[in-house]
Design a protein around this motif. Structure first.
Motif, PDB file in Angstrom:
ATOM      1  N   ARG A 113       0.855  -1.188   0.000  1.00 31.81           N
ATOM      2  CA  ARG A 113       0.000   0.000   0.000  1.00 31.81           C
ATOM      3  C   ARG A 113       0.889   1.235   0.000  1.00 31.81           C
ATOM      4  NH1 ARG A 113      -4.452  -0.270   4.240  1.00 31.81           N
ATOM      5  NH2 ARG A 113      -2.612  -0.629   5.533  1.00 31.81           N
ATOM      6  N   VAL A 114       0.672   2.094  -0.995  1.00 26.20           N
ATOM      7  CA  VAL A 114       1.417   3.342  -1.124  1.00 26.20           C
ATOM      8  C   VAL A 114       0.394   4.473  -1.251  1.00 26.20           C
ATOM      9  CG1 VAL A 114       3.084   4.652  -2.497  1.00 26.20           C
ATOM     10  CG2 VAL A 114       3.329   2.154  -2.283  1.00 26.20           C
ATOM     11  N   ASP A 115       0.432   5.397  -0.317  1.00 25.34           N
ATOM     12  CA  ASP A 115      -0.505   6.522  -0.316  1.00 25.34           C
ATOM     13  C   ASP A 115      -1.954   6.056  -0.459  1.00 25.34           C
ATOM     14  OD1 ASP A 115       1.614   8.350  -0.044  1.00 25.34           O
ATOM     15  OD2 ASP A 115       1.866   8.475  -2.227  1.00 25.34           O
ATOM     16  N   GLY A 116      -2.301   4.982   0.237  1.00 27.60           N
ATOM     17  CA  GLY A 116      -3.667   4.496   0.262  1.00 27.60           C
ATOM     18  C   GLY A 116      -4.057   3.567  -0.872  1.00 27.60           C
ATOM     19  N   THR A 117      -3.174   3.341  -1.836  1.00 26.04           N
ATOM     20  CA  THR A 117      -3.470   2.469  -2.981  1.00 26.04           C
ATOM     21  C   THR A 117      -2.614   1.214  -2.906  1.00 26.04           C
ATOM     22  OG1 THR A 117      -4.016   4.382  -4.358  1.00 26.04           O
ATOM     23  CG2 THR A 117      -3.501   2.316  -5.501  1.00 26.04           C
ATOM     24  N   TRP A 118      -3.242   0.060  -3.108  1.00 23.50           N
ATOM     25  CA  TRP A 118      -2.523  -1.208  -3.125  1.00 23.50           C
ATOM     26  C   TRP A 118      -1.984  -1.478  -4.527  1.00 23.50           C
ATOM     27  CZ3 TRP A 118      -1.300  -3.826   1.142  1.00 23.50           C
ATOM     28  CH2 TRP A 118      -2.041  -3.596   2.305  1.00 23.50           C
ATOM     29  N   TRP A 119      -0.677  -1.753  -4.601  1.00 19.84           N
ATOM     30  CA  TRP A 119       0.012  -2.055  -5.861  1.00 19.84           C
ATOM     31  C   TRP A 119       0.641  -3.430  -5.759  1.00 19.84           C
ATOM     32  CZ3 TRP A 119      -0.468   1.277  -9.811  1.00 19.84           C
ATOM     33  CH2 TRP A 119      -0.826   2.595  -9.505  1.00 19.84           C
ATOM     34  N   LEU A 120       0.679  -4.153  -6.867  1.00 30.48           N
ATOM     35  CA  LEU A 120       1.434  -5.398  -6.906  1.00 30.48           C
ATOM     36  C   LEU A 120       2.925  -5.088  -6.892  1.00 30.48           C
ATOM     37  CD1 LEU A 120      -0.668  -7.377  -9.503  1.00 30.48           C
ATOM     38  CD2 LEU A 120      -0.163  -8.105  -7.167  1.00 30.48           C
ATOM     39  N   VAL A 121       3.681  -5.873  -6.115  1.00 33.09           N
ATOM     40  CA  VAL A 121       5.137  -5.705  -6.070  1.00 33.09           C
ATOM     41  C   VAL A 121       5.883  -7.020  -6.298  1.00 33.09           C
ATOM     42  CG1 VAL A 121       5.095  -3.612  -4.660  1.00 33.09           C
ATOM     43  CG2 VAL A 121       5.217  -5.846  -3.524  1.00 33.09           C
ATOM     44  N   HIS A 122       5.153  -8.170  -6.265  1.00 30.59           N
ATOM     45  CA  HIS A 122       5.821  -9.446  -6.528  1.00 30.59           C
ATOM     46  C   HIS A 122       4.784 -10.478  -6.979  1.00 30.59           C
ATOM     47  CE1 HIS A 122       8.647 -12.756  -6.297  1.00 30.59           C
ATOM     48  NE2 HIS A 122       7.769 -13.427  -5.568  1.00 30.59           N
ATOM     49  N   ARG A 123       5.201 -11.308  -7.930  1.00 34.80           N
ATOM     50  CA  ARG A 123       4.418 -12.466  -8.364  1.00 34.80           C
ATOM     51  C   ARG A 123       5.361 -13.646  -8.460  1.00 34.80           C
ATOM     52  NH1 ARG A 123      -0.194 -13.894 -11.699  1.00 34.80           N
ATOM     53  NH2 ARG A 123       0.266 -15.720 -12.989  1.00 34.80           N
ATOM     54  N   HIS A 124       4.967 -14.729  -7.842  1.00 33.71           N
ATOM     55  CA  HIS A 124       5.683 -15.996  -7.979  1.00 33.71           C
ATOM     56  C   HIS A 124       4.650 -17.007  -8.448  1.00 33.71           C
ATOM     57  CE1 HIS A 124       8.754 -19.014  -6.134  1.00 33.71           C
ATOM     58  NE2 HIS A 124       8.352 -19.367  -7.336  1.00 33.71           N
ATOM     59  N   ALA A 125       4.859 -17.556  -9.634  1.00 37.68           N
ATOM     60  CA  ALA A 125       3.877 -18.462 -10.218  1.00 37.68           C
ATOM     61  C   ALA A 125       4.569 -19.659 -10.856  1.00 37.68           C
ATOM     62  CB  ALA A 125       3.046 -17.717 -11.266  1.00 37.68           C
ATOM     63  N   ASP A 126       3.853 -20.777 -10.857  1.00 41.18           N
ATOM     64  CA  ASP A 126       4.356 -21.951 -11.564  1.00 41.18           C
ATOM     65  C   ASP A 126       3.188 -22.850 -11.940  1.00 41.18           C
ATOM     66  OD1 ASP A 126       3.660 -23.418  -9.280  1.00 41.18           O
ATOM     67  OD2 ASP A 126       5.710 -23.796  -8.673  1.00 41.18           O
ATOM     68  N   PHE A 127       3.486 -23.785 -12.823  1.00 40.31           N
ATOM     69  CA  PHE A 127       2.518 -24.811 -13.178  1.00 40.31           C
ATOM     70  C   PHE A 127       2.684 -25.934 -12.162  1.00 40.31           C
ATOM     71  CE2 PHE A 127       3.258 -22.518 -17.102  1.00 40.31           C
ATOM     72  CZ  PHE A 127       1.957 -22.258 -17.500  1.00 40.31           C
ATOM     73  N   PRO A 128       1.614 -26.335 -11.495  1.00 41.53           N
ATOM     74  CA  PRO A 128       1.763 -27.332 -10.439  1.00 41.53           C
ATOM     75  C   PRO A 128       2.302 -28.652 -10.976  1.00 41.53           C
ATOM     76  CG  PRO A 128      -0.469 -26.413 -10.462  1.00 41.53           C
ATOM     77  CD  PRO A 128       0.243 -25.899 -11.673  1.00 41.53           C
ATOM     78  N   PRO A 129       3.363 -29.143 -10.367  1.00 43.99           N
ATOM     79  CA  PRO A 129       3.853 -30.470 -10.759  1.00 43.99           C
ATOM     80  C   PRO A 129       2.956 -31.532 -10.123  1.00 43.99           C
ATOM     81  CG  PRO A 129       5.169 -29.601  -8.967  1.00 43.99           C
ATOM     82  CD  PRO A 129       4.189 -28.526  -9.331  1.00 43.99           C
ATOM     83  N   PRO A 130       3.057 -32.764 -10.603  1.00 41.06           N
ATOM     84  CA  PRO A 130       2.277 -33.827  -9.966  1.00 41.06           C
ATOM     85  C   PRO A 130       2.731 -34.014  -8.522  1.00 41.06           C
ATOM     86  CG  PRO A 130       3.439 -34.635 -11.928  1.00 41.06           C
ATOM     87  CD  PRO A 130       3.845 -33.223 -11.717  1.00 41.06           C
ATOM     88  N   ASP A 131       1.802 -34.337  -7.675  1.00 38.22           N
ATOM     89  CA  ASP A 131       2.109 -34.636  -6.273  1.00 38.22           C
ATOM     90  C   ASP A 131       2.744 -36.022  -6.233  1.00 38.22           C
ATOM     91  OD1 ASP A 131       2.161 -35.301  -3.572  1.00 38.22           O
ATOM     92  OD2 ASP A 131       0.222 -34.347  -3.173  1.00 38.22           O
ATOM     93  N   GLN A 132       4.039 -36.086  -5.959  1.00 39.49           N
ATOM     94  CA  GLN A 132       4.769 -37.354  -6.006  1.00 39.49           C
ATOM     95  C   GLN A 132       4.334 -38.332  -4.924  1.00 39.49           C
ATOM     96  OE1 GLN A 132       8.985 -36.778  -6.415  1.00 39.49           O
ATOM     97  NE2 GLN A 132       8.712 -35.307  -8.075  1.00 39.49           N
ATOM     98  N   ARG A 133       3.634 -37.835  -3.916  1.00 33.10           N
ATOM     99  CA  ARG A 133       3.124 -38.757  -2.881  1.00 33.10           C
ATOM    100  C   ARG A 133       2.040 -39.644  -3.439  1.00 33.10           C
ATOM    101  NH1 ARG A 133       1.205 -34.443   1.316  1.00 33.10           N
ATOM    102  NH2 ARG A 133       0.378 -33.737  -0.667  1.00 33.10           N
ATOM    103  N   ARG A 134       1.456 -39.243  -4.575  1.00 31.76           N
ATOM    104  CA  ARG A 134       0.338 -39.991  -5.153  1.00 31.76           C
ATOM    105  C   ARG A 134       0.768 -40.900  -6.296  1.00 31.76           C
ATOM    106  NH1 ARG A 134      -4.114 -35.147  -4.882  1.00 31.76           N
ATOM    107  NH2 ARG A 134      -3.680 -34.709  -2.717  1.00 31.76           N
ATOM    108  N   SER A 135       2.080 -41.019  -6.552  1.00 32.37           N
ATOM    109  CA  SER A 135       2.508 -41.873  -7.656  1.00 32.37           C
ATOM    110  C   SER A 135       2.829 -43.266  -7.179  1.00 32.37           C
ATOM    111  CB  SER A 135       3.706 -41.326  -8.387  1.00 32.37           C
ATOM    112  OG  SER A 135       4.448 -40.389  -7.756  1.00 32.37           O
TER     113      SER A 135
END
Length: 135
Positions: A113-135
């Protein structure tokens, strides 16, 4: 959650819908104009700085058409002038002109929040890998 943050999350949702149709402009406009915004992108790019981050969104948006992305936040936390969301984005989109296909991306966003406005400052994204516990 305060009303200003709720509005920022709605603007993000609207911008992601536009991104899935090939229009990255609304999403790029949500980012703070600073040299320390960061992106760890699902498509590979790691960027720092407003110009590099928003230029990457132009590239990502150019790959999409005929779709929309919809965010689902599993966690929303606020501490002072920082907020974090953890969740996923879902949609059906065309990528690089291909056939429409479902897409899910895991995403963490950080807002400041800068001067009352919320701005994006970071994005971390990925495509979910398979859950190896289920293989």
């Amino acid at each position: 959650m305060d009303a200003d943050l709720a509005q920022a999350l709605q603007r993000t949702a609207d911008a992601l819908a536009a991104m899935g149709s090939g229009d990255p402009g609304p999403y790029a406009a949500l980012w703070a104009d600073t040299d320390d915004v960061t992106l760890f992108g699902a498509w590979g790019p790691i960027e720092k700085g407003h110009d590099a981050v928003t230029r990457t969104f132009q590239w990502v948006g150019s790959r999409f058409s005929d779709g929309a992305l919809r965010p689902e936040q599993d966690v929303v936390r606020v501490s002072g002038d920082l907020a974090c969301t953890v969740g996923s984005e879902h949609g059906v989109v065309r990528v690089d002109g291909g056939e429409p296909r479902p897409m899910t991306i895991r995403v963490t966003h950080v807002y400041q929040r800068v001067d009352g406005t919320w701005w994006l400052v970071h994005r971390h994204a990925d495509f979910p890998p398979p859950d190896q516990r289920r293989s």
